[in-house]
Design a protein around this motif. Sequence first.
Motif, PDB file in Angstrom:
ATOM      1  N   HIS A 204      10.058 -15.666-105.884  1.00 56.51           N
ATOM      2  CA  HIS A 204      11.190 -14.978-106.510  1.00 56.51           C
ATOM      3  C   HIS A 204      10.950 -14.910-108.016  1.00 56.51           C
ATOM      4  O   HIS A 204      10.321 -15.793-108.596  1.00 56.51           O
ATOM      5  N   PHE A 205      11.466 -13.858-108.630  1.00 56.17           N
ATOM      6  CA  PHE A 205      11.565 -13.812-110.087  1.00 56.17           C
ATOM      7  C   PHE A 205      13.009 -14.104-110.471  1.00 56.17           C
ATOM      8  O   PHE A 205      13.940 -13.498-109.924  1.00 56.17           O
ATOM      9  N   VAL A 206      13.180 -15.030-111.393  1.00 57.05           N
ATOM     10  CA  VAL A 206      14.501 -15.328-111.953  1.00 57.05           C
ATOM     11  C   VAL A 206      14.524 -14.753-113.361  1.00 57.05           C
ATOM     12  O   VAL A 206      13.631 -15.039-114.169  1.00 57.05           O
ATOM     13  N   GLY A 207      15.530 -13.926-113.659  1.00 60.93           N
ATOM     14  CA  GLY A 207      15.525 -13.157-114.909  1.00 60.93           C
ATOM     15  C   GLY A 207      16.475 -13.672-115.973  1.00 60.93           C
ATOM     16  O   GLY A 207      17.606 -14.085-115.684  1.00 60.93           O
ATOM     17  N   LEU A 208      15.994 -13.650-117.213  1.00 61.40           N
ATOM     18  CA  LEU A 208      16.797 -13.930-118.402  1.00 61.40           C
ATOM     19  C   LEU A 208      16.578 -12.795-119.395  1.00 61.40           C
ATOM     20  O   LEU A 208      15.518 -12.178-119.422  1.00 61.40           O
ATOM     21  N   VAL A 209      17.568 -12.536-120.228  1.00 68.39           N
ATOM     22  CA  VAL A 209      17.391 -11.627-121.362  1.00 68.39           C
ATOM     23  C   VAL A 209      17.585 -12.432-122.643  1.00 68.39           C
ATOM     24  O   VAL A 209      18.663 -12.990-122.887  1.00 68.39           O
ATOM     25  N   LEU A 210      16.545 -12.502-123.451  1.00 73.16           N
ATOM     26  CA  LEU A 210      16.577 -13.244-124.715  1.00 73.16           C
ATOM     27  C   LEU A 210      16.945 -12.310-125.859  1.00 73.16           C
ATOM     28  O   LEU A 210      16.495 -11.159-125.891  1.00 73.16           O
ATOM     29  N   GLU A 211      17.759 -12.813-126.757  1.00 70.98           N
ATOM     30  CA  GLU A 211      18.197 -11.995-127.899  1.00 70.98           C
ATOM     31  C   GLU A 211      17.336 -12.295-129.122  1.00 70.98           C
ATOM     32  O   GLU A 211      17.157 -13.444-129.512  1.00 70.98           O
ATOM     33  N   LEU A 245      10.883 -13.286-117.081  1.00 74.91           N
ATOM     34  CA  LEU A 245      10.919 -13.452-115.630  1.00 74.91           C
ATOM     35  C   LEU A 245      10.169 -14.732-115.268  1.00 74.91           C
ATOM     36  O   LEU A 245       8.980 -14.865-115.570  1.00 74.91           O
ATOM     37  N   VAL A 246      10.871 -15.654-114.644  1.00 78.17           N
ATOM     38  CA  VAL A 246      10.292 -16.937-114.255  1.00 78.17           C
ATOM     39  C   VAL A 246       9.989 -16.890-112.766  1.00 78.17           C
ATOM     40  O   VAL A 246      10.882 -16.644-111.944  1.00 78.17           O
ATOM     41  N   ASP A 247       8.725 -17.092-112.415  1.00 79.63           N
ATOM     42  CA  ASP A 247       8.341 -17.090-111.008  1.00 79.63           C
ATOM     43  C   ASP A 247       8.735 -18.420-110.375  1.00 79.63           C
ATOM     44  O   ASP A 247       8.412 -19.498-110.889  1.00 79.63           O
ATOM     45  N   VAL A 248       9.457 -18.328-109.256  1.00 82.94           N
ATOM     46  CA  VAL A 248       9.917 -19.522-108.544  1.00 82.94           C
ATOM     47  C   VAL A 248       9.510 -19.389-107.083  1.00 82.94           C
ATOM     48  O   VAL A 248       9.845 -18.409-106.424  1.00 82.94           O
ATOM     49  N   LYS A 249       8.790 -20.369-106.598  1.00 85.30           N
ATOM     50  CA  LYS A 249       8.350 -20.341-105.206  1.00 85.30           C
ATOM     51  C   LYS A 249       9.404 -20.964-104.302  1.00 85.30           C
ATOM     52  O   LYS A 249      10.281 -21.695-104.752  1.00 85.30           O
ATOM     53  N   ASN A 250       9.295 -20.659-103.019  1.00 82.49           N
ATOM     54  CA  ASN A 250      10.161 -21.295-102.029  1.00 82.49           C
ATOM     55  C   ASN A 250       9.714 -22.729-101.787  1.00 82.49           C
ATOM     56  O   ASN A 250       8.516 -23.017-101.819  1.00 82.49           O
ATOM     57  N   PRO A 251      10.646 -23.660-101.526  1.00 83.20           N
ATOM     58  CA  PRO A 251      12.092 -23.446-101.550  1.00 83.20           C
ATOM     59  C   PRO A 251      12.619 -23.377-102.983  1.00 83.20           C
ATOM     60  O   PRO A 251      12.155 -24.128-103.852  1.00 83.20           O
ATOM     61  N   VAL A 252      13.550 -22.459-103.228  1.00 80.34           N
ATOM     62  CA  VAL A 252      14.106 -22.285-104.561  1.00 80.34           C
ATOM     63  C   VAL A 252      14.930 -23.523-104.933  1.00 80.34           C
ATOM     64  O   VAL A 252      15.756 -23.987-104.136  1.00 80.34           O
ATOM     65  N   PRO A 253      14.709 -24.107-106.114  1.00 77.82           N
ATOM     66  CA  PRO A 253      15.488 -25.284-106.524  1.00 77.82           C
ATOM     67  C   PRO A 253      16.983 -25.003-106.496  1.00 77.82           C
ATOM     68  O   PRO A 253      17.430 -23.911-106.856  1.00 77.82           O
ATOM     69  N   SER A 254      17.749 -25.976-106.070  1.00 78.41           N
ATOM     70  CA  SER A 254      19.204 -25.797-106.015  1.00 78.41           C
ATOM     71  C   SER A 254      19.794 -25.656-107.413  1.00 78.41           C
ATOM     72  O   SER A 254      20.780 -24.951-107.615  1.00 78.41           O
TER      73      SER A 254
END
Length: 488
Positions: A204-211, A245-254
């Motif tokens: 999964h990609f987890v997304g952030l927008v930095l200012e 975009l932070v790549d996160v493998k399964n299982p995704v951390p809670s």
Amino acid sequence: MTSSPPRPRDNMWSASYDIIIVGAGVAGSALAHALSAASIERGRPLRICLLERSLAEPDRIVGELLQPGGIMALKNLGLETCVEGIDAVPTYGYCVMLGGNPVHIPYPDGYEGCAFHHGRFIQALRAKAKEANCVEVVEATVSELIECPLSGRILGVRATRKEEGAVEREAFFADLTVVADGCFSNFRSQVMGKAAIQPVLKSHFVGLVLEDAQLPIPKHGTVMLVEGYGPVLSYQIGTHDTRVLVDVKNPVPSDLKGHILNNIIPQLPAALHQPARKALENDRLRRMPNSLLPASEQGKQTKEGVLLLGDSWNMRHPLTGGGMTVAFNDVVLLRDMLLDVKNLADWSEVKPVLHRWHWARKPLSSTVNILSVALYDLFGAHDPLLEVLRTGCFKYFELGGNCVREPVTLLAAIEQAPFMLFRHFFTVAFYSIWVLFTHPRQVGVVDGKPILRRPRPDEYPFLAFKSLQVFWTACVVFMPLLWTELRP
């Protein structure tokens, strides 16, 4: 193929077109505009209906980087103005970081890519589709494909318009239906039938927008290789906005926020620490699956009267930002081939077009697809043998010259050459083995500082055995990908 202009619906229950396109995203909007413009230019205008569940501006964390090859396809389609007026940022190449050390990978010969907010770009594409003659854009939810009970041919779709008092499950008929409803396609299995392939979830990609964040090399896509976790991708998508975009493998951390705060941010360049922490505090985290879906040939075992386009049919890892480039190139090829069909209702004419299209797209799509997965396997490596290849790849880029120029032309979709990719991948594999024997490696830590040492001659037998394992690992990574893309 009729030359009559679009006509209003005969009644509230049905409408008839030459082509129906399900999904007004990247591929669907581009195809509607392209077919309309080209068919009018040929003097045989097509009646096109573009159906989209919601015409509101989408808010997604992927589809924000367009490679130079995608810019070229956009110009071919007459859609180059879609990157204007949306606060898009030009991109001039990549920066790859390993252990805090950057390597610069510029696009060659003045080529440029572009990064932007996905939703703004989609709205610009939709605006071009709405402006096109002979295109009717309808905000409606498609609930099913209409299938002939005798032949099994797809005749159109049933959809409910997003308006008060709308007829439920209204029928829209067409000679040809194009399904471009994205990675979560509702109709993929029905269209593909026995040829259907299930997507494989890689991560999964987890997304952030930095200012107002400062990247190591401004206006460059940045790939940061963090120890023990998947790669982190970053690029500027607006004057003040930078996507991470932070790549996160399964299982995704809670506890995703805790994972990123404690494990990822400390390994990023110092200039990104504070903006990333601020983004974590103020924004909700959004997640997108990174799935792989090889393209099965359509027209053989698939339903008649319908075809898949875009992510509903073919997906690759988004690490290299090649998805939209493949989609636009597919539209360029499909536009030209469909316009040569005299009667879109005659499947015997359409079927060979799908065969030609499938193989005509291969040079670019297979290059982008293979590269995306192979690089992800190397950059997201947790296996010691893959880590050898990752280090070798990074040091290969450090050599500069053709070791950077040719690989980046493949990544940027400037060149369409799967076997050039094959050559460079295995050159990296052999160079990784050379690095294994000749370059200093960490053997310990004293007073918090790493101790580096070159391998001793008595270690060579072990390294020779490890070299065979590294080469075998390279084969296991690359060869199945090549076979999947180029098999009949």
